[in-house]
Write an enzyme that holds these catalytic residues in place. Sequence first.
Site, PDB file in Angstrom:
ATOM      1  NE  ARG A   1      -2.408  -7.588  -4.780  1.00  0.00           N
ATOM      2  CZ  ARG A   1      -3.189  -8.024  -3.834  1.00  0.00           C
ATOM      3  NH1 ARG A   1      -2.747  -8.140  -2.618  1.00  0.00           N
ATOM      4  NH2 ARG A   1      -4.439  -8.376  -4.090  1.00  0.00           N
TER       5      ARG A   1
ATOM      6  CG  HIS B   1      -1.968  -1.017   1.261  1.00  0.00           C
ATOM      7  ND1 HIS B   1      -2.179  -1.842   2.334  1.00  0.00           N
ATOM      8  CD2 HIS B   1      -2.889  -1.380   0.334  1.00  0.00           C
ATOM      9  CE1 HIS B   1      -3.174  -2.670   2.084  1.00  0.00           C
ATOM     10  NE2 HIS B   1      -3.639  -2.405   0.874  1.00  0.00           N
TER      11      HIS B   1
ATOM     12  CE  LYS C   1     -14.272  -6.923   3.114  1.00  0.00           C
ATOM     13  NZ  LYS C   1     -13.051  -6.356   2.520  1.00  0.00           N
TER      14      LYS C   1
ATOM     15  CB  SER D   1      -4.591  -6.606   4.157  1.00  0.00           C
ATOM     16  OG  SER D   1      -4.158  -5.346   3.735  1.00  0.00           O
TER      17      SER D   1
HETATM   18  O1  PNS Z   1      -8.905  -2.932  -0.104  1.00  0.00           O
HETATM   19  P1  PNS Z   1     -10.135  -3.500  -0.727  1.00  0.00           P
HETATM   20  O2  PNS Z   1     -10.927  -4.265   0.288  1.00  0.00           O
HETATM   21  O3  PNS Z   1      -9.843  -4.304  -1.962  1.00  0.00           O
HETATM   22  O4  PNS Z   1     -11.016  -2.234  -1.190  1.00  0.00           O
HETATM   23  C1  PNS Z   1     -12.266  -2.429  -1.801  1.00  0.00           C
HETATM   24  C2  PNS Z   1     -13.038  -1.088  -1.896  1.00  0.00           C
HETATM   25  C3  PNS Z   1     -13.105  -0.418  -0.540  1.00  0.00           C
HETATM   26  C4  PNS Z   1     -12.332  -0.194  -2.860  1.00  0.00           C
HETATM   27  C5  PNS Z   1     -14.446  -1.444  -2.425  1.00  0.00           C
HETATM   28  O5  PNS Z   1     -14.995  -2.459  -1.656  1.00  0.00           O
HETATM   29  C6  PNS Z   1     -15.369  -0.231  -2.412  1.00  0.00           C
HETATM   30  O6  PNS Z   1     -15.231   0.660  -3.196  1.00  0.00           O
HETATM   31  N1  PNS Z   1     -16.332  -0.242  -1.441  1.00  0.00           N
HETATM   32  C7  PNS Z   1     -17.232   0.860  -1.210  1.00  0.00           C
HETATM   33  C8  PNS Z   1     -18.646   0.526  -1.654  1.00  0.00           C
HETATM   34  C9  PNS Z   1     -18.781   0.680  -3.150  1.00  0.00           C
HETATM   35  O7  PNS Z   1     -18.570   1.737  -3.700  1.00  0.00           O
HETATM   36  N2  PNS Z   1     -19.143  -0.441  -3.793  1.00  0.00           N
HETATM   37  C10 PNS Z   1     -19.249  -0.496  -5.226  1.00  0.00           C
HETATM   38  C11 PNS Z   1     -17.904  -0.771  -5.860  1.00  0.00           C
HETATM   39  S1  PNS Z   1     -18.042  -1.029  -7.552  1.00  0.00           S
END
Ligand code: PNS
Length: 189
Positions: free
Chosen positions: A91, A18, A42, A129
């Site tokens: 990645r 990150h 979660k 993570s």
């Molecule tokens: O680190 P992560 O868990 O891969 O991040 C995922 C994240 C937070 C970017 C994604 O879950 C997100 O954008 N969540 C917010 C809700 C949302 O906008 N959902 C629609 C995504 S298309």
Amino acid sequence: MKRKAIYPGSFDPPTNGHLDLIQRGSKIFDELVVAVLGNPEKDPLFSVADRRKMLEAMTADFDNVSVDTFDGLTVEYALRVGASAVLRGIRAISDYEYELQMALMNRKLQPGLETVFMMPAEKYSYLSSRLVREVAQLGGSIDCLVPSLVAQKLREKMDVAHKFAVDLAASGEAEVTAVSKTKPRKKKS
Ligand code: PNS
């Protein structure tokens, strides 16, 4: 016009991967907001406040990087803070499908918002993570995977979890198995 981007994620915990991406993003955007999702569905290891604090410490040397938390849709948050791009890391090819799906959904929801993918250094291509949590929970070394302050926080968490498991075992309710986060195995009756 200033190029402002958000870098949304769970960051549970934030890793060297990150940080690598934040470093790269800070060079191509005028302003970068690392946005921690407060995801109540979660069962995170670290609270949103803890993750924010760790990220703030990790990014203290970057003048154009700030840390924030958000709930709800990423696109709405981006709009609220006046960002024109969403930064995400890729990645390996395995990340691509999920990231593409998310980027296209975000584009559908907010056509003016661009997703920018960047690759962290190859040495972090295996790092996540989830794996860091798992290695830490099973007592492996995480020193080269996360910044030292995160490693310290992880060790504190594991110590607390271990003590909890030992106390529970002493009370006769469970066996100590590994450095499990919150759920020591119930004793078979
Ligand atoms: O680190 P992560 O868990 O891969 O991040 C995922 C994240 C937070 C970017 C994604 O879950 C997100 O954008 N969540 C917010 C809700 C949302 O906008 N959902 C629609 C995504 S298309």
